[in-house]
Design an enzyme around this catalytic site. Sequence first.
Site, short mmCIF file in Angstrom:
data_model
loop_
_atom_site.label_atom_id
_atom_site.label_comp_id
_atom_site.label_asym_id
_atom_site.label_seq_id
_atom_site.Cartn_x
_atom_site.Cartn_y
_atom_site.Cartn_z
N GLU A 147 10.49 0.62 10.07
CA GLU A 147 11.49 1.68 9.84
C GLU A 147 10.78 2.99 10.15
O GLU A 147 9.89 3.40 9.41
CB GLU A 147 11.97 1.66 8.39
CG GLU A 147 12.73 0.42 7.99
CD GLU A 147 14.10 0.31 8.64
OE1 GLU A 147 14.50 1.24 9.38
OE2 GLU A 147 14.76 -0.72 8.44
N LYS A 185 0.84 -1.20 0.00
CA LYS A 185 0.00 0.00 0.00
C LYS A 185 0.88 1.25 0.00
O LYS A 185 1.56 1.54 0.99
CB LYS A 185 -0.87 0.03 1.26
CG LYS A 185 -1.85 1.19 1.25
CD LYS A 185 -2.52 1.41 2.59
CE LYS A 185 -1.79 2.38 3.47
NZ LYS A 185 -1.65 3.73 2.90
N CYS A 223 14.07 10.48 6.60
CA CYS A 223 14.14 9.93 7.96
C CYS A 223 15.53 10.13 8.54
O CYS A 223 15.67 10.41 9.73
CB CYS A 223 13.74 8.46 7.96
SG CYS A 223 14.69 7.47 6.80
N GLU A 268 10.98 15.63 15.73
CA GLU A 268 11.40 15.44 14.34
C GLU A 268 10.66 16.46 13.47
O GLU A 268 9.45 16.38 13.31
CB GLU A 268 11.04 14.02 13.88
CG GLU A 268 11.45 13.76 12.45
CD GLU A 268 10.95 12.42 11.89
OE1 GLU A 268 9.81 12.04 12.16
OE2 GLU A 268 11.71 11.79 11.14
#
Length: 475
Positions: A242, A169, A276, A374
């Site tokens: 992840e 997906k 990331c 973040e």
Amino acid sequence: MATQYKNLINGKMVDNGEWLDVVNPANEEVIGQVPACGKDDLDKAVAAAREAFKSWKKTSFEERQAACMAISGAIKENAEELYRLLTSEQGKPHDQAKGEIFGAAGLSAAQATFKLEDEIIEDSDTRLHRSRRVPVGVVGGIVPWNFPVMMAIQKIVPALMAGCTIVLKPSPFTPLTTLRIAELIADKVPAGTVNIITGEDSLGPLITSHPDIDKITFTGSTATGKKIMEGASADLKRITLELGGNDASIVLPDADPKKVAEQLFWSSFSNAGQICVAAKRIYIHEDIYDELAAALVEYAKTVKVGDGSHQGTGVGPIQNKKQFDRVCELIEDAKDNGYKFLVGGEVDPSGSGYYVPITIMDNPPEDARIVAEEQFGPVMPLMKFSSEDEVIQRANNSDYGLAGAVWTGNPDKGVEIAEQLETGTVWINEYLHLSPFAPFGGHKQSGFGAEYGLEGLKEFTYPQVISVKKDNVPA
Ligand code: NAD
């Protein structure tokens, strides 16, 4: 009418008559539509994957390799069309989109060489004790919007190499290039081995909890990763996660600011900071802080923010409105708290497109939101430090543990510091370099398990031990 891109289920490009719009973040125009899938579509894709698994699990290494090389070839042969499409849905400038497309083709080819050999534990007169790896079954892959093609490929190819089949997906924000690749590979891989279906976020939990899916491989935020782990616990699905990061870069006093500035800049601002493993906290030794900060600002002023399809653009828009609002919120929070900006910080609300100017902040405190969270956007906080012990402690003061970097004139010193950082990857005098042959994964709340390398491939398998007692044959 916007182009409609279909899903790949059981070797055929299909739709269900319900569509989701996909927007170009550079101008907010609808550029495509993709099927809005629900449980029925997912059931069909999973049934196809389950059926295909019966024969795919028995294939040889060479058959699997041929399929993955065909995927690599299809991407490479259509690279120009694909990178242009990628820029239009993701926002990244053409050269960076080209890097992602060729990177995905290269990754497929590299991962197609991975072979898990049997391990002989004992081969004596009395016993043969052998450990082998068997595929886990049907994999559910869930992918984010920052590197949609790379992330899809790094799930599809190892799944196939392990002998698994997959239902993938894409993110609802960036499904177009992945579906175009689906179309290109539909007749190059056996029907049902690779299925790609699209839908809103709500399709994700249906995948995580589907009783006929054996493993989830997910890339995305830590918050969603926790929900995946919870959802997968019902039937103890295998999981690889992840997740997010808040990577620290440490610049030691022996690093030459002129040599470091440009590389440090791109370690934070590539893909508009939506990586990331982007450098999200920059710790600079006080002896060189002012000089390096000035060099960074000078370089930043030479980089153009704009539509990624325009020549000369270095930093594109934020990929979607939700993330744009979040980055703006972090900038506003910094202003409310009186933190100092060296450049940027003024978002122009007029016009279309999700543009945030290149923003560099001057020594905000450790508990500032822009340091502690973040940011995933083009905002770089610079912080001063005075001792190694202090900076190691500050770099490790995070629930995340994805990657980090040390910049120094003395690489041995860099390694000494790297070994004290609590992250899955540490770069010394380089950034964002990931090898398909080395395991990539996060420590702490940045992940669970690993991708890439044989370690990544093993995550799509179970160990099976076969023990033969040679001197006890009952015949
Ligand atoms: P996200 O977690 O919002 O979404 C990722 C994917 O999960 C999308 O396909 C989404 O539709 C789906 N999803 C959403 N809710 C779900 C649920 N409850 N159950 C199952 N699936 C669900 O992440 P994002 O905003 O698309 O991506 C940004 C995040 O991804 C950042 O935190 C970034 O650091 C992280 N990321 C990590 C890596 C890595 O390798 N560690 C790489 C890229 C991005």
